[in-house]
Design a protein around this motif. Structure first.
Motif, PDB file in Angstrom:
ATOM      1  N   VAL A  40      16.315  -5.040 -10.091  1.00 33.83           N
ATOM      2  CA  VAL A  40      15.334  -5.877  -9.395  1.00 33.83           C
ATOM      3  C   VAL A  40      15.280  -7.238 -10.073  1.00 33.83           C
ATOM      4  O   VAL A  40      15.173  -7.315 -11.295  1.00 33.83           O
ATOM      5  N   SER A  41      15.380  -8.294  -9.274  1.00 41.75           N
ATOM      6  CA  SER A  41      15.225  -9.626  -9.862  1.00 41.75           C
ATOM      7  C   SER A  41      14.472 -10.514  -8.879  1.00 41.75           C
ATOM      8  O   SER A  41      14.371 -10.196  -7.699  1.00 41.75           O
ATOM      9  N   LYS A  42      13.924 -11.609  -9.392  1.00 43.82           N
ATOM     10  CA  LYS A  42      13.266 -12.582  -8.514  1.00 43.82           C
ATOM     11  C   LYS A  42      14.355 -13.474  -7.927  1.00 43.82           C
ATOM     12  O   LYS A  42      15.253 -13.914  -8.636  1.00 43.82           O
ATOM     13  N   GLY A  43      14.263 -13.713  -6.636  1.00 43.54           N
ATOM     14  CA  GLY A  43      15.289 -14.560  -6.018  1.00 43.54           C
ATOM     15  C   GLY A  43      14.872 -14.988  -4.629  1.00 43.54           C
ATOM     16  O   GLY A  43      13.716 -14.804  -4.226  1.00 43.54           O
ATOM     17  N   LEU A  44      15.832 -15.547  -3.904  1.00 43.52           N
ATOM     18  CA  LEU A  44      15.574 -16.014  -2.543  1.00 43.52           C
ATOM     19  C   LEU A  44      15.456 -14.823  -1.602  1.00 43.52           C
ATOM     20  O   LEU A  44      16.325 -13.961  -1.578  1.00 43.52           O
ATOM     21  N   ARG A  45      14.383 -14.813  -0.827  1.00 43.45           N
ATOM     22  CA  ARG A  45      14.179 -13.732   0.153  1.00 43.45           C
ATOM     23  C   ARG A  45      14.928 -14.079   1.445  1.00 43.45           C
ATOM     24  O   ARG A  45      14.324 -14.362   2.468  1.00 43.45           O
ATOM     25  N   ILE A  46      16.251 -14.141   1.364  1.00 39.99           N
ATOM     26  CA  ILE A  46      17.016 -14.491   2.555  1.00 39.99           C
ATOM     27  C   ILE A  46      18.030 -13.396   2.824  1.00 39.99           C
ATOM     28  O   ILE A  46      18.750 -12.969   1.931  1.00 39.99           O
ATOM     29  N   PHE A  47      18.062 -12.937   4.063  1.00 41.44           N
ATOM     30  CA  PHE A  47      18.923 -11.816   4.415  1.00 41.44           C
ATOM     31  C   PHE A  47      20.387 -12.267   4.485  1.00 41.44           C
ATOM     32  O   PHE A  47      20.687 -13.325   5.020  1.00 41.44           O
ATOM     33  N   GLY A  48      21.279 -11.455   3.941  1.00 41.72           N
ATOM     34  CA  GLY A  48      22.707 -11.732   4.079  1.00 41.72           C
ATOM     35  C   GLY A  48      23.324 -12.479   2.913  1.00 41.72           C
ATOM     36  O   GLY A  48      24.384 -13.068   3.049  1.00 41.72           O
ATOM     37  N   ALA A  57      23.414 -17.637   6.872  1.00 40.33           N
ATOM     38  CA  ALA A  57      22.233 -16.937   6.352  1.00 40.33           C
ATOM     39  C   ALA A  57      20.982 -17.790   6.594  1.00 40.33           C
ATOM     40  O   ALA A  57      19.927 -17.278   6.962  1.00 40.33           O
ATOM     41  N   LEU A  58      21.112 -19.113   6.402  1.00 40.50           N
ATOM     42  CA  LEU A  58      19.977 -20.022   6.613  1.00 40.50           C
ATOM     43  C   LEU A  58      19.648 -20.146   8.103  1.00 40.50           C
ATOM     44  O   LEU A  58      18.491 -20.129   8.504  1.00 40.50           O
ATOM     45  N   GLU A  59      20.707 -20.237   8.919  1.00 42.00           N
ATOM     46  CA  GLU A  59      20.496 -20.377  10.371  1.00 42.00           C
ATOM     47  C   GLU A  59      19.751 -19.165  10.935  1.00 42.00           C
ATOM     48  O   GLU A  59      18.863 -19.285  11.768  1.00 42.00           O
ATOM     49  N   TYR A  60      20.132 -17.973  10.456  1.00 38.72           N
ATOM     50  CA  TYR A  60      19.518 -16.737  10.979  1.00 38.72           C
ATOM     51  C   TYR A  60      18.208 -16.375  10.295  1.00 38.72           C
ATOM     52  O   TYR A  60      17.605 -15.355  10.599  1.00 38.72           O
ATOM     53  N   CYS A  61      17.782 -17.183   9.336  1.00 41.62           N
ATOM     54  CA  CYS A  61      16.587 -16.844   8.569  1.00 41.62           C
ATOM     55  C   CYS A  61      15.317 -17.170   9.365  1.00 41.62           C
ATOM     56  O   CYS A  61      15.012 -18.330   9.614  1.00 41.62           O
ATOM     57  N   VAL A  69      15.987 -25.810  10.253  1.00 41.67           N
ATOM     58  CA  VAL A  69      17.156 -25.079   9.747  1.00 41.67           C
ATOM     59  C   VAL A  69      17.293 -23.744  10.481  1.00 41.67           C
ATOM     60  O   VAL A  69      18.355 -23.423  11.015  1.00 41.67           O
ATOM     61  N   SER A  70      16.209 -22.955  10.518  1.00 37.40           N
ATOM     62  CA  SER A  70      16.242 -21.666  11.223  1.00 37.40           C
ATOM     63  C   SER A  70      16.606 -21.895  12.685  1.00 37.40           C
ATOM     64  O   SER A  70      16.013 -22.744  13.346  1.00 37.40           O
ATOM     65  N   GLY A  71      17.610 -21.155  13.141  1.00 35.79           N
ATOM     66  CA  GLY A  71      17.982 -21.247  14.551  1.00 35.79           C
ATOM     67  C   GLY A  71      18.951 -22.366  14.868  1.00 35.79           C
ATOM     68  O   GLY A  71      19.332 -22.555  16.021  1.00 35.79           O
ATOM     69  N   SER A  72      19.365 -23.139  13.863  1.00 34.48           N
ATOM     70  CA  SER A  72      20.273 -24.250  14.141  1.00 34.48           C
ATOM     71  C   SER A  72      21.407 -24.296  13.112  1.00 34.48           C
ATOM     72  O   SER A  72      21.180 -24.575  11.936  1.00 34.48           O
ATOM     73  N   GLU A  73      22.622 -24.010  13.581  1.00 30.28           N
ATOM     74  CA  GLU A  73      23.773 -24.024  12.674  1.00 30.28           C
ATOM     75  C   GLU A  73      24.002 -25.435  12.125  1.00 30.28           C
ATOM     76  O   GLU A  73      24.178 -25.624  10.924  1.00 30.28           O
ATOM     77  N   SER A  74      23.957 -26.445  13.021  1.00 34.23           N
ATOM     78  CA  SER A  74      24.189 -27.819  12.565  1.00 34.23           C
ATOM     79  C   SER A  74      23.063 -28.258  11.626  1.00 34.23           C
ATOM     80  O   SER A  74      23.292 -28.951  10.635  1.00 34.23           O
ATOM     81  N   GLY A  75      21.825 -27.804  11.915  1.00 32.83           N
ATOM     82  CA  GLY A  75      20.671 -28.118  11.050  1.00 32.83           C
ATOM     83  C   GLY A  75      20.861 -27.544   9.661  1.00 32.83           C
ATOM     84  O   GLY A  75      20.557 -28.190   8.652  1.00 32.83           O
ATOM     85  N   ALA A  76      21.414 -26.315   9.608  1.00 31.39           N
ATOM     86  CA  ALA A  76      21.627 -25.649   8.321  1.00 31.39           C
ATOM     87  C   ALA A  76      22.705 -26.370   7.502  1.00 31.39           C
ATOM     88  O   ALA A  76      22.541 -26.612   6.303  1.00 31.39           O
ATOM     89  N   ILE A  77      23.804 -26.752   8.167  1.00 30.96           N
ATOM     90  CA  ILE A  77      24.898 -27.443   7.458  1.00 30.96           C
ATOM     91  C   ILE A  77      24.433 -28.814   6.959  1.00 30.96           C
ATOM     92  O   ILE A  77      24.678 -29.186   5.813  1.00 30.96           O
TER      93      ILE A  77
END
Length: 276
Positions: A40-48, A57-61, A69-77
């Protein structure tokens, strides 16, 4: 005791983990940690973080939601370039597990800054549960991803693949991982059906609710997943209740109720009981 980590994967899949566990689950977790089966460690709660390219991972978060960022591939990049992280790794894409400490700090700070107007901007950090005996970058290394793998097997009616994966059978584990691909295809099929039929008679838009009657067009085991995805999307903001129905193989109708109300004080079980 040898399988304490599997119980933890199950509890995580059942959404019993809220930045730590209560009572009995916590006792089981301690055993799994002692046996070296979970770290167990502290970290980013992001799936994948083990399996998905960083920008994906950011787009689908959606939990935590990252505005722009969420929901946008270009936004995430674009976001990654803005905070000084190159999403590419030579010819491939970077994953969260590839990031060094410096980039990790940039990523965490960047996400928190994007979320400054949200209620709890820093709830992007939480407990990460790693199964150190599982291969790096495989869908069985992160307990959350493992839970999704098992969920996929169960919903496709392939429970034996899930059990085999839990028991560490290499061949069956590969079949379970392949099932994850089939599960994603079923989700896409369900979403496509919804998008093509959202203005048909099969989808009823009411005041504060929407009723989706998929009949036999969506697997009955997938209808709750469809409702969950829609409940988190911005198209449902004014429609608090999402009631979805699909025909099961035995001729019964499977009904799932979800809500887009995030305050968490609605008892959906009571609502469903009253309707029934």
């Amino acid at each position: 005791e040898e399988f304490a980590h599997i119980a933890i994967v199950g509890a995580i899949g059942d959404l019993q983990e809220q930045n730590g566990f209560l009572r009995l689950n916590d006792e089981i977790l301690k055993i799994a940690v002692e046996k070296g089966k979970i770290k167990v460690s502290k970290g980013l709660r992001i799936f994948g973080s083990q399996t998905k390219p960083l920008h994906k991972a950011l787009e689908y978060c959606t939990d935590p939601y990252i505005p722009g960022v969420s929901g946008s591939e270009s936004g995430a990049i674009q976001f990654l370039y803005q905070i000084g992280i190159d999403p590419k790794n030579g010819n491939g894409w970077k994953k969260i597990v590839h990031l060094d400490e410096e980039d990790m700090k940039k990523l965490v700070t960047g996400i928190i800054m994007k979320r400054l107007n949200e209620a709890n901007p820093d709830d992007v950090l939480g407990n990460v549960y790693i199964l150190p005996h599982e291969a790096e970058e495989s869908p069985t290394r992160d307990a959350k991803e493992f839970a999704t793998l098992l969920n996929a097997c169960g919903r496709l009616g392939r429970a034996s693949f899930g059990i085999g994966a839990c028991l560490g059978d290499k061949k069956i584990k590969q079949q379970a991982i392949r099932s994850l691909g089939d599960y994603k295809k079923e989700i896409v099929k369900a979403l496509n059906w919804y998008n093509e039929n959202k203005f048909s008679d099969d989808v009823v838009w009411g005041n504060g609710f929407v009723i989706i009657n998929a009949k036999d067009n969506v697997m009955s085991t997938m209808i709750g997943t469809l409702a969950s995805i829609l409940s988190k999307s911005n198209i449902m903001t004014n429609n608090t209740f999402i009631l979805s129905m699909a025909q099961a193989l035995d001729g019964n109708t499977k009904i799932s109720l979800r809500t887009s109300n995030t305050s968490g004080n609605l008892d959906l079980k009571k609502v469903i009981e009253e309707i029934i």
